[in-house]
Each structure stands twice: as C-alpha cells, then as structure tokens.
Write a protein that holds these residues in place. Structure first.
Motif, PDB file in Angstrom:
ATOM      1  N   PHE A   1     -29.646  16.413 -27.520  1.00 40.47           N
ATOM      2  CA  PHE A   1     -29.007  16.793 -26.100  1.00 40.47           C
ATOM      3  C   PHE A   1     -27.585  16.552 -26.137  1.00 40.47           C
ATOM      4  O   PHE A   1     -26.807  16.951 -25.726  1.00 40.47           O
ATOM      5  CB  PHE A   1     -29.799  16.231 -25.126  1.00 40.47           C
ATOM      6  N   ILE A   2     -27.173  15.078 -26.606  1.00 43.72           N
ATOM      7  CA  ILE A   2     -25.933  14.948 -26.810  1.00 43.72           C
ATOM      8  C   ILE A   2     -25.242  15.785 -27.565  1.00 43.72           C
ATOM      9  O   ILE A   2     -23.771  16.125 -27.286  1.00 43.72           O
ATOM     10  CB  ILE A   2     -25.660  13.268 -27.366  1.00 43.72           C
ATOM     11  N   ALA A   3     -25.705  16.154 -28.709  1.00 46.43           N
ATOM     12  CA  ALA A   3     -24.941  17.317 -29.574  1.00 46.43           C
ATOM     13  C   ALA A   3     -24.729  18.423 -28.698  1.00 46.43           C
ATOM     14  O   ALA A   3     -23.793  19.132 -29.019  1.00 46.43           O
ATOM     15  CB  ALA A   3     -25.782  17.354 -30.824  1.00 46.43           C
ATOM     16  N   ALA A   4     -25.663  18.865 -28.033  1.00 47.48           N
ATOM     17  CA  ALA A   4     -25.384  20.144 -27.173  1.00 47.48           C
ATOM     18  C   ALA A   4     -24.516  20.027 -26.380  1.00 47.48           C
ATOM     19  O   ALA A   4     -23.604  20.817 -26.124  1.00 47.48           O
ATOM     20  CB  ALA A   4     -26.849  20.408 -26.639  1.00 47.48           C
ATOM     21  N   LEU A   5     -24.090  18.833 -25.603  1.00 52.06           N
ATOM     22  CA  LEU A   5     -23.167  18.839 -24.681  1.00 52.06           C
ATOM     23  C   LEU A   5     -21.737  18.658 -25.376  1.00 52.06           C
ATOM     24  O   LEU A   5     -20.822  19.211 -24.805  1.00 52.06           O
ATOM     25  CB  LEU A   5     -23.299  17.227 -23.933  1.00 52.06           C
ATOM     26  N   ALA A   6     -22.035  17.993 -26.544  1.00 48.62           N
ATOM     27  CA  ALA A   6     -20.444  17.815 -27.291  1.00 48.62           C
ATOM     28  C   ALA A   6     -19.966  19.176 -27.719  1.00 48.62           C
ATOM     29  O   ALA A   6     -18.940  19.598 -27.758  1.00 48.62           O
ATOM     30  CB  ALA A   6     -20.825  17.082 -28.580  1.00 48.62           C
ATOM     31  N   LYS A   7     -20.819  20.122 -28.135  1.00 49.85           N
ATOM     32  CA  LYS A   7     -20.565  21.469 -28.385  1.00 49.85           C
ATOM     33  C   LYS A   7     -19.807  22.181 -27.439  1.00 49.85           C
ATOM     34  O   LYS A   7     -18.697  22.878 -27.444  1.00 49.85           O
ATOM     35  CB  LYS A   7     -21.956  22.173 -28.919  1.00 49.85           C
ATOM     36  N   TRP A   8     -20.377  21.927 -26.259  1.00 46.62           N
ATOM     37  CA  TRP A   8     -19.625  22.565 -24.827  1.00 46.62           C
ATOM     38  C   TRP A   8     -18.482  22.108 -24.696  1.00 46.62           C
ATOM     39  O   TRP A   8     -17.452  22.418 -24.188  1.00 46.62           O
ATOM     40  CB  TRP A   8     -20.694  22.387 -23.744  1.00 46.62           C
ATOM     41  N   VAL A   9     -18.329  20.638 -24.699  1.00 41.34           N
ATOM     42  CA  VAL A   9     -17.115  20.158 -24.578  1.00 41.34           C
ATOM     43  C   VAL A   9     -15.980  20.631 -25.642  1.00 41.34           C
ATOM     44  O   VAL A   9     -14.764  20.494 -25.348  1.00 41.34           O
ATOM     45  CB  VAL A   9     -16.926  18.242 -24.770  1.00 41.34           C
ATOM     46  N   ASP A  10     -16.525  20.803 -26.821  1.00 43.00           N
ATOM     47  CA  ASP A  10     -15.505  21.529 -27.764  1.00 43.00           C
ATOM     48  C   ASP A  10     -15.147  22.987 -27.467  1.00 43.00           C
ATOM     49  O   ASP A  10     -13.972  23.251 -27.720  1.00 43.00           O
ATOM     50  CB  ASP A  10     -16.188  21.812 -29.214  1.00 43.00           C
ATOM     51  N   SER A  11     -15.966  23.439 -26.714  1.00 41.90           N
ATOM     52  CA  SER A  11     -15.779  25.063 -26.320  1.00 41.90           C
ATOM     53  C   SER A  11     -15.338  25.548 -25.090  1.00 41.90           C
ATOM     54  O   SER A  11     -14.838  26.390 -24.762  1.00 41.90           O
ATOM     55  CB  SER A  11     -16.986  25.839 -26.676  1.00 41.90           C
ATOM     56  N   TYR A  12     -15.390  24.431 -24.120  1.00 41.95           N
ATOM     57  CA  TYR A  12     -15.001  24.555 -22.726  1.00 41.95           C
ATOM     58  C   TYR A  12     -14.065  23.742 -22.398  1.00 41.95           C
ATOM     59  O   TYR A  12     -13.926  22.496 -22.832  1.00 41.95           O
ATOM     60  CB  TYR A  12     -16.178  24.947 -21.824  1.00 41.95           C
ATOM     61  N   PRO A  13     -13.213  24.118 -21.077  1.00 45.67           N
ATOM     62  CA  PRO A  13     -12.200  23.105 -20.792  1.00 45.67           C
ATOM     63  C   PRO A  13     -12.850  22.140 -19.835  1.00 45.67           C
ATOM     64  O   PRO A  13     -12.880  22.116 -18.523  1.00 45.67           O
ATOM     65  CB  PRO A  13     -11.046  23.808 -20.089  1.00 45.67           C
ATOM     66  N   ILE A  14     -13.978  21.178 -20.467  1.00 47.42           N
ATOM     67  CA  ILE A  14     -14.773  20.416 -19.400  1.00 47.42           C
ATOM     68  C   ILE A  14     -14.025  19.027 -19.327  1.00 47.42           C
ATOM     69  O   ILE A  14     -13.620  18.311 -20.175  1.00 47.42           O
ATOM     70  CB  ILE A  14     -16.290  20.120 -20.025  1.00 47.42           C
ATOM     71  N   VAL A  15     -13.665  18.693 -18.100  1.00 45.36           N
ATOM     72  CA  VAL A  15     -13.035  17.480 -17.957  1.00 45.36           C
ATOM     73  C   VAL A  15     -14.078  16.167 -17.467  1.00 45.36           C
ATOM     74  O   VAL A  15     -13.802  14.888 -17.536  1.00 45.36           O
ATOM     75  CB  VAL A  15     -11.903  17.040 -16.903  1.00 45.36           C
ATOM     76  N   SER A  16     -15.362  16.653 -16.867  1.00 40.04           N
ATOM     77  CA  SER A  16     -16.124  15.780 -16.518  1.00 40.04           C
ATOM     78  C   SER A  16     -17.677  15.962 -16.496  1.00 40.04           C
ATOM     79  O   SER A  16     -17.963  17.120 -16.365  1.00 40.04           O
ATOM     80  CB  SER A  16     -15.923  15.368 -15.051  1.00 40.04           C
ATOM     81  N   ILE A  17     -18.551  14.919 -17.067  1.00 40.65           N
ATOM     82  CA  ILE A  17     -20.078  15.402 -17.248  1.00 40.65           C
ATOM     83  C   ILE A  17     -20.588  14.140 -16.387  1.00 40.65           C
ATOM     84  O   ILE A  17     -20.557  13.061 -16.622  1.00 40.65           O
ATOM     85  CB  ILE A  17     -20.547  15.558 -18.628  1.00 40.65           C
ATOM     86  N   GLU A  18     -21.211  14.763 -15.262  1.00 41.78           N
ATOM     87  CA  GLU A  18     -22.056  13.412 -14.571  1.00 41.78           C
ATOM     88  C   GLU A  18     -23.602  13.687 -15.067  1.00 41.78           C
ATOM     89  O   GLU A  18     -24.115  14.756 -15.241  1.00 41.78           O
ATOM     90  CB  GLU A  18     -21.965  13.950 -13.013  1.00 41.78           C
TER      91      GLU A  18
END
Ligand SMILES: C=C(OP(=O)(O)O)C(=O)O
Ligand SMILES: [Mg+2]
Length: 422
Positions: A267-284
C-alpha cells in the motif's frame, strides 16, 4: 465586568447530516454569553474520547443526545457555576475530574466539549476580544492554508471511490482571501469537468463531489484537469492533499483497496507512486490507526517528501502523539476538538506537536454545525493549515467566511504561509 460563570444552558440540536448533536451556552455574572455546538465524525478512530449517545432506539435510532444534555445541566453546571471563565485550564481540569474516566465515557466528551468551548467564547466576549485574539494573543496573525475537500469518497459518500478525501490546496495564493477564490474557481471548474465527462455532480457529507469513478487515480486526474482548466499551475499554485482514512480499509492485517488485499508495504508503494506522479503535499491516515510498524515504514519512505498526518492514529491525544514522536511516526497531526473533548487538551496537543516539529492541521468533522470556532482556533494557534470541507455546504463555507472576517480584522498584520505551511 464579572467573568464568573452564572448559568449553563444546553439543548439537543441537529448537525449537517440531520443527526442529533448538542449545543451549550455559558452566561457570566457580568452578562457576557458564549455559545458552542459540538461536531460529530463518521470515520471515527477507536481511540477518540467517547461521544455519548442515548441508546433509546425510539428516538433517532438510539443516537439522541438528551443524556449528554442532561449531564451538562444536572451534573456539570452545578459544579462549574461560580468558577472564573478566564481560568480555562482550571475549568477544563474540573470537567475532566467530574467525569472521572480516561476517555470521558461517563458524561460524554460531547457534553464536556460544549461547556469547554462555550466558556472560552463567554470569556472572550466579556473581554471584548474576538476568540482568535483571546486565545492567541498578539501573535495570532497567521491565516491557515485551506484544504478544500472537493471529491468525497470512503465513509462520506456511498458507492464510489475508497479514498475518503481528495483536497485542493492553494499553496501559491498570496492571501487567504485569494486562496478562497482559487479554491472556489477550481471547484466550479471541476463541476464542469465532471459534467462534460457525464459524471455525477451530487455531493457528499463534506460538500465535495461524489462521482462514481473507475478508480481512485481517476479522481487525481480530474483534480489536475480542473486546476489547469481554471488557469492554475498544479503544484505551484494549487497542490493536492489526501485523506486516505486507511483505518476504514484495514481488515485482518491487510489494506482492502480497489478489489485487492495489500500488505502495508504494497500500500505504501502505491501511495509513493502517486507522490511521484501528482503534486501531493499531504497524506492523512495513509495507514491504519494501529499499524505502527507500517507507519514507521511509511514515514521513512515518504516523510521527507510530503506531510504525513495522523488523524485516527493520534486522535488529538497527547499520549498517542507522544508515542508517534517516540517511534518516529508521521510528521503532522490532525486536530479535532471533539476527539479529545476539551479546549485545554486540544491546545496542549498542538503545543506538544510544535515542540517536536510536527505540524498541526485544524479540522472539522463530517457532521458539522454552523459553529465556526475552529476557524478562530486555527488562527489562535498559528497552525497554518485547516481542512473544513468544500465550498458547497454552508456549515463548511461558514468556517472559511469566518477566516475572511479574521483576515480583514488583522489588516496588514495578516500572514498567509502558502507553501511554507507544509
Ligand atoms: C473529517 C474526517 O471525517 P470524520 O469527521 O468522519 O472522522 C476525517 O476523517 O478527517
Ligand atoms: Mg481523517
């Protein structure tokens, strides 16, 4: 003007989901009054302070708050009449002692919080100060960066995506007023984008759209499209924040996400992929409330790149936050007054976070009222961030509008941190 508490009133009212909650009023001997209404969550953490519900199935399916109201009127009021409303810490300690349980389960955190916040309002009124100034003093000058929840999923909307909140964050705006405009323009544009793609524009509990999407990633793509179409630069002007609310996805040690059962590492890997691809500043709540090992991995992997916010994980509770600090878990905390049940404990938690360089994000609940106290609290604590829904439900917009008033009152002293808040 005397600031001694003379009278306490309370009653059952409805929240934004049409469910019962309560409000309290505190009247001081000098005539000043304070009022506060208590919010209520849907995706609640197991470690939150106890919200007392009546259990009488004949009224609101057992969700009434008459017992909590009665606890205010018959148990708390006689004990606090005569106390000085200016001694917020003394009052809150007294409320906690009268309840006498570790999680406020005897009288209800809803009962305690109503009295605690109403007293602060009464005290500030007696002094002729706005609440943000009374609680924050001369340095209460920072307007929070608003995180607008424009796509609602998870427990806040039926039948759509797993992730609970997709938020847009105007990090490039020069002021709060402009941040609100950026957000409202993107929200309006998103409506058009959804409409053009024949997707639903009905809204969820927090006022964001709740379209039936094929995947969670589709929501991220829609956000980027709406940001660009509205004339803003994704990342530079408007970033993205998520509330995964992963406790809701967690069963038997696995994360149930898009028809798959994933380990924490997957699941962390999936979140990391999104952080790589989108301008995400915060994950709760990227992981579940009790998955401390997973959280350590998540923090190691992403903590240097994005804000990782603990909501169900920390529940605005000092002991849970201290455990997180000791274990090197997360780097920010969500602040919800009703998770802990008194103003003093809320302020103490924010102070603890600050001492350890954890950021604090002020937050509403999915069940809200017209009460705007959290707007003032965000400014009073200089926390720099707030999430209080989208721009299409009055109980959410009311908080943003209160921040406009505060910004105006502060005039040239008002500060907006933008990107620096993260
Ligand atoms: C605001 C939230 O939702 P709720 O009030 O349902 O816990 C949240 O999970 O951050
Ligand atoms: Mg949350």
């Amino acid at each position: 003007m005397s600031t001694v508490i003379e009278q306490v009133r309370a009653r059952e009212i409805l929240d934004s989901r049409g469910r019962p909650t309560l409000e309290a009023e505190v009247v001081l001997r000098g005539g000043a009054t304070g009022w506060a209404a208590v919010p209520s969550g849907a995706s609640t953490g197991s470690f939150e302070a106890h919200e007392l519900r009546d259990g009488d199935k004949a009224r609101y399916g057992g969700k009434g708050t008459l017992q909590a109201v009665s606890n205010i009127l018959t148990v708390l009021a006689p004990e606090i009449v005569g106390l000085d409303a200016l001694d917020q810490v003394g009052l809150d300690r007294r409320l906690i002692a009268i309840d006498g349980t570790p999680n406020k389960s005897r009288l209800g955190a809803n009962a305690l919080l109503g009295v605690s916040l109403a007293t602060a309002h009464a005290a500030s009124a007696a002094l002729g100060l706005p609440l943000f100034r009374y609680l924050g003093g001369p340095l209460a000058t920072v307007l929070p960066v608003p995180c607008f929840n424009v796509v609602n999923g998870g427990a806040h909307a039926d039948n759509n995506v797993d992730i609970q909140e997709f938020m847009i964050v105007p990090v490039g705006a020069p002021s709060f007023r402009e941040a609100l405009r950026y957000g409202a323009e993107v929200f309006a544009t998103l409506r058009g984008v959804l409409h053009d793609q024949k997707l639903g524009t009905g809204i969820g509990d927090e006022g964001g759209f709740a379209p039936d999407l094929k995947s969670n990633q589709e929501a991220l793509d829609l956000l980027v499209q709406a940001i660009e179409k509205a004339g803003y630069r994704p990342g530079a002007d408007i970033a993205i924040a998520l509330d995964v609310a992963a406790t809701e996805l967690y069963k038997d040690g696995q994360y149930h996400f898009e028809q798959q059962a994933l380990s924490a590492a997957e699941f962390i890997a999936a979140l990391a992929k999104w952080v790589d691809s989108y301008p995400i500043v915060s994950i709760e709540d990227g992981l579940a409330e009790d998955d401390w090992e997973g959280w350590q991995q998540l923090t190691e992997r992403l903590g240097g790149r994005v804000q990782l916010v603990g909501d169900d994980l920390f529940v605005t509770n000092r002991s849970r936050l201290q455990k997180g600090i000791d274990l090197g878990v997360a780097n920010a905390i969500l602040i919800k007054v009703n998770q802990i049940g008194t103003l003093t404990e809320t302020l103490e938690t924010i102070a603890l976070a600050g001492r350890h360089r954890y950021r604090s994000m002020m937050s509403h609940r999915s069940g809200e009222t017209e009460d705007v106290t959290i707007a003032d609290l965000a400014v009073a604590t200089r926390c720099g961030q707030i999430k209080t829904g989208s721009l299409a439900r009055s109980e959410r917009v009311a908080k943003y509008n209160q921040l406009l008033r505060i910004e105006e009152k502060l005039g040239d002293s008002a500060e907006y941190l933008g990107q620096r808040a993260f």
